[in-house]
Motif scaffolding. Structure first.
Motif, PDB file in Angstrom:
ATOM      1  N   SER A  40       0.829  -1.135   0.014  1.00 21.22           N
ATOM      2  CA  SER A  40      -0.150  -0.092  -0.016  1.00 21.22           C
ATOM      3  C   SER A  40       0.842   1.256   0.155  1.00 21.22           C
ATOM      4  O   SER A  40       0.641   2.273  -0.647  1.00 21.22           O
ATOM      5  CB  SER A  40      -0.877   0.028   1.358  1.00 21.22           C
ATOM      6  OG  SER A  40      -1.892  -1.141   1.361  1.00 21.22           O
ATOM      7  N   TYR A  46      -0.454  -3.536  -6.677  1.00 23.07           N
ATOM      8  CA  TYR A  46      -1.712  -3.769  -6.682  1.00 23.07           C
ATOM      9  C   TYR A  46      -2.298  -5.273  -6.657  1.00 23.07           C
ATOM     10  O   TYR A  46      -2.990  -5.495  -5.721  1.00 23.07           O
ATOM     11  CB  TYR A  46      -2.523  -2.963  -8.130  1.00 23.07           C
ATOM     12  CG  TYR A  46      -2.791  -1.824  -8.009  1.00 23.07           C
ATOM     13  CD1 TYR A  46      -4.032  -1.299  -6.935  1.00 23.07           C
ATOM     14  CD2 TYR A  46      -2.350  -0.511  -8.444  1.00 23.07           C
ATOM     15  CE1 TYR A  46      -4.563  -0.281  -6.922  1.00 23.07           C
ATOM     16  CE2 TYR A  46      -2.919   0.772  -8.573  1.00 23.07           C
ATOM     17  CZ  TYR A  46      -3.867   0.920  -7.747  1.00 23.07           C
ATOM     18  OH  TYR A  46      -4.377   2.231  -7.399  1.00 23.07           O
ATOM     19  N   ASN A  67     -13.084  -0.443  -3.352  1.00 24.57           N
ATOM     20  CA  ASN A  67     -11.910  -0.140  -3.994  1.00 24.57           C
ATOM     21  C   ASN A  67     -11.818  -0.654  -5.423  1.00 24.57           C
ATOM     22  O   ASN A  67     -11.440   0.042  -6.457  1.00 24.57           O
ATOM     23  CB  ASN A  67     -10.650  -0.662  -3.241  1.00 24.57           C
ATOM     24  CG  ASN A  67      -9.253  -0.179  -3.778  1.00 24.57           C
ATOM     25  OD1 ASN A  67      -8.733   0.909  -3.411  1.00 24.57           O
ATOM     26  ND2 ASN A  67      -8.683  -0.894  -4.599  1.00 24.57           N
ATOM     27  N   TYR A  68     -12.291  -1.965  -5.519  1.00 25.19           N
ATOM     28  CA  TYR A  68     -11.928  -2.640  -6.805  1.00 25.19           C
ATOM     29  C   TYR A  68     -13.193  -2.847  -7.540  1.00 25.19           C
ATOM     30  O   TYR A  68     -12.795  -2.804  -8.973  1.00 25.19           O
ATOM     31  CB  TYR A  68     -11.397  -4.182  -6.372  1.00 25.19           C
ATOM     32  CG  TYR A  68     -10.304  -4.284  -5.782  1.00 25.19           C
ATOM     33  CD1 TYR A  68      -9.066  -3.832  -6.166  1.00 25.19           C
ATOM     34  CD2 TYR A  68     -10.157  -4.939  -4.236  1.00 25.19           C
ATOM     35  CE1 TYR A  68      -7.656  -3.957  -5.457  1.00 25.19           C
ATOM     36  CE2 TYR A  68      -9.021  -5.160  -3.707  1.00 25.19           C
ATOM     37  CZ  TYR A  68      -7.902  -4.590  -4.140  1.00 25.19           C
ATOM     38  OH  TYR A  68      -6.927  -4.894  -3.442  1.00 25.19           O
ATOM     39  N   SER A 121     -11.025   6.570  -5.619  1.00 20.93           N
ATOM     40  CA  SER A 121     -11.612   5.258  -4.950  1.00 20.93           C
ATOM     41  C   SER A 121     -10.648   4.088  -4.780  1.00 20.93           C
ATOM     42  O   SER A 121     -10.892   3.379  -4.038  1.00 20.93           O
ATOM     43  CB  SER A 121     -12.895   5.054  -5.397  1.00 20.93           C
ATOM     44  OG  SER A 121     -13.016   4.453  -6.676  1.00 20.93           O
ATOM     45  N   SER A 122      -9.748   3.901  -5.902  1.00 20.00           N
ATOM     46  CA  SER A 122      -9.079   2.897  -6.094  1.00 20.00           C
ATOM     47  C   SER A 122      -7.817   2.684  -5.187  1.00 20.00           C
ATOM     48  O   SER A 122      -6.952   1.798  -4.948  1.00 20.00           O
ATOM     49  CB  SER A 122      -8.349   2.553  -7.615  1.00 20.00           C
ATOM     50  OG  SER A 122      -7.444   3.660  -7.818  1.00 20.00           O
ATOM     51  N   TYR A 123      -7.622   4.115  -4.386  1.00 22.95           N
ATOM     52  CA  TYR A 123      -6.572   4.199  -3.411  1.00 22.95           C
ATOM     53  C   TYR A 123      -7.202   4.193  -2.110  1.00 22.95           C
ATOM     54  O   TYR A 123      -6.571   4.141  -1.015  1.00 22.95           O
ATOM     55  CB  TYR A 123      -6.080   5.476  -3.513  1.00 22.95           C
ATOM     56  CG  TYR A 123      -5.120   5.707  -4.988  1.00 22.95           C
ATOM     57  CD1 TYR A 123      -4.006   5.059  -5.240  1.00 22.95           C
ATOM     58  CD2 TYR A 123      -5.659   6.297  -6.031  1.00 22.95           C
ATOM     59  CE1 TYR A 123      -3.483   5.012  -6.441  1.00 22.95           C
ATOM     60  CE2 TYR A 123      -5.067   6.469  -7.023  1.00 22.95           C
ATOM     61  CZ  TYR A 123      -4.099   5.910  -7.503  1.00 22.95           C
ATOM     62  OH  TYR A 123      -3.522   5.944  -8.802  1.00 22.95           O
ATOM     63  N   VAL A 124      -8.547   4.029  -1.874  1.00 21.87           N
ATOM     64  CA  VAL A 124      -9.311   4.109  -0.669  1.00 21.87           C
ATOM     65  C   VAL A 124      -8.732   3.004   0.374  1.00 21.87           C
ATOM     66  O   VAL A 124      -8.513   3.056   1.399  1.00 21.87           O
ATOM     67  CB  VAL A 124     -10.736   4.227  -0.819  1.00 21.87           C
ATOM     68  CG1 VAL A 124     -11.498   3.845   0.443  1.00 21.87           C
ATOM     69  CG2 VAL A 124     -11.052   5.447  -1.263  1.00 21.87           C
ATOM     70  N   PHE A 125      -8.652   1.850  -0.436  1.00 24.77           N
ATOM     71  CA  PHE A 125      -8.055   0.570   0.465  1.00 24.77           C
ATOM     72  C   PHE A 125      -6.734   0.871   0.989  1.00 24.77           C
ATOM     73  O   PHE A 125      -6.655   0.431   2.154  1.00 24.77           O
ATOM     74  CB  PHE A 125      -8.356  -0.491  -0.477  1.00 24.77           C
ATOM     75  CG  PHE A 125      -7.907  -1.896   0.344  1.00 24.77           C
ATOM     76  CD1 PHE A 125      -8.971  -2.541   1.021  1.00 24.77           C
ATOM     77  CD2 PHE A 125      -6.897  -2.586   0.113  1.00 24.77           C
ATOM     78  CE1 PHE A 125      -8.603  -3.654   2.091  1.00 24.77           C
ATOM     79  CE2 PHE A 125      -6.445  -3.731   0.808  1.00 24.77           C
ATOM     80  CZ  PHE A 125      -7.492  -4.335   1.719  1.00 24.77           C
TER      81      PHE A 125
END
Length: 359
Positions: A91, A131, A269-270, A306-310
């Motif tokens: 991450s 990722y 995220n995904y 949003s793909s970086y939220v996780f």
């Protein structure tokens, strides 16, 4: 920005004796302030800058918090937290390499990838490796918790296997490095922007990205989230038994709930990113108006963030949902809940000593 719109009206031929009254054309120019299309473009830029910087700062703080807790004496010898520790390392790469370059490129029009062929290849390589590793290691941690809560002894014995966990982690990185290594060769900025080489390889790389990011990752996260939810329900049904067996099982129950909430975060995220990739594939050949393109760019900006939220949010989910995690984090910094008590000592001058007494 301003644009001019010309309204042209052709008048009919006027039959008069005056030579100047031949065919006449009246042209009117109207200036309209900032167009909605330009506004959408600016919103896309501001969303990337401010949203990206917030996620970058919060994510780095959260990753540091995760590392401190996962490497503490309480958790460092548990397979689940070993997976989560290395997931946090992935991450950090995602936030400080992938997100940071995205902010610079979209927000400030500074594209290191387009200026350096080597940086383009390394960035795309790291993007795929980290990722996929982040997703795989989280799935391993989730699966470990699912196995630990099973009634079957044969299944439970596969959980919390520390030596096996380290082997899986090494195999995970070796696998994704091998799978992603083609990007170090066939990516470049020869066309003016960082992308895969045209032809057969471009199709191969695109379909690989679709199969992994748009289909496999969201599907596996959803399946394991459902299984984990069933595990939570099973644990709740056996709550009376767990209480009679001590605090260890209660801690496992809290960890299971924490991973379930993180699974929901992973779905957020995904899934949108996977939908975006599929949409891009099916609409690649469509003719789109500039208005539609501007809207799509704004929506894509939100999806990319949003793909970086996780990567940025797991620490905060853990702090809210897992009292044991929260307690360990406060313990690291010497923060303990307690009450202040006054204790008189026999020192000279009757000095009053103040200390914290745990409730």
């Amino acid at each position: 920005m301003y644009f001019s719109q010309k309204l042209i009206t052709n008048k009919a031929f006027l039959k008069t004796d005056d030579l100047s009254s031949t065919t006449m054309m009246n042209t009117t120019t109207i200036s309209i302030p900032t167009s909605l299309e330009s506004l959408l473009t600016r919103l896309t830029i501001y969303t990337t800058i401010y949203g990206g910087i917030f996620i970058l700062a919060a994510g780095n703080l959260g990753c540091v918090g995760n590392i401190l807790v996962y490497r503490s004496q309480t958790y460092r010898h548990q397979a689940c937290f070993i997976y989560l520790f290395w997931e946090t390392i992935a991450s950090l790469f995602i936030l400080n390499c992938i997100l940071l370059t995205r902010i610079l490129e979209t927000g400030f029009n500074v594209s290191l990838m387009n200026e350096s062929n080597a940086f383009c290849r390394i960035r795309e390589f790291i993007s795929m490796v980290m990722y996929q590793s982040e997703n795989t290691l989280f799935l391993c941690a989730t699966l470990d918790r699912i196995l630990s809560a099973q009634r079957s002894k044969k299944l439970r014995q596969w959980s919390n296997q520390v030596p096996l966990a380290y082997k899986i982690i090494v195999a995970n990185f070796v696998l994704w490095i091998a799978v992603s290594s083609h990007r170090l060769v066939f990516y470049g900025n020869g066309s003016g922007h960082c992308d895969s080489q045209e032809g057969f390889y471009a199709a191969f790389d695109h379909y690989q990205d679709v199969s992994l990011s748009a289909i496999a990752s969201p599907l596996l996260v959803i399946v394991l989230a459902v299984l984990l939810r069933c595990t939570v329900r099973s644990v709740n049904q056996r709550r009376a038994t767990l209480k009679t067996q001590g605090n260890l099982q209660e801690t496992d129950s809290q960890l299971t709930i924490m991973l379930l909430l993180q699974s929901i975060l992973a779905i957020i995220n995904y899934v949108p990113y996977g939908v975006y990739i599929l949409y891009s594939m099916f609409t690649k050949e469509w003719v789109k108006s500039s208005w539609r393109v501007a809207w799509e760019q704004l929506i894509i900006a939100f999806i990319r963030l949003s793909s970086y939220v996780f990567a940025a949010g797991t620490f905060y989910v853990s702090m809210v949902s897992n009292p044991s995690f929260r307690k360990e984090f406060f313990k690291i910094f010497g923060i303990q809940r307690g009450r202040i008590a006054l204790v008189h000592t026999k020192a000279v001058g009757n000095i009053v000593n103040i200390r914290t007494v745990a409730p």
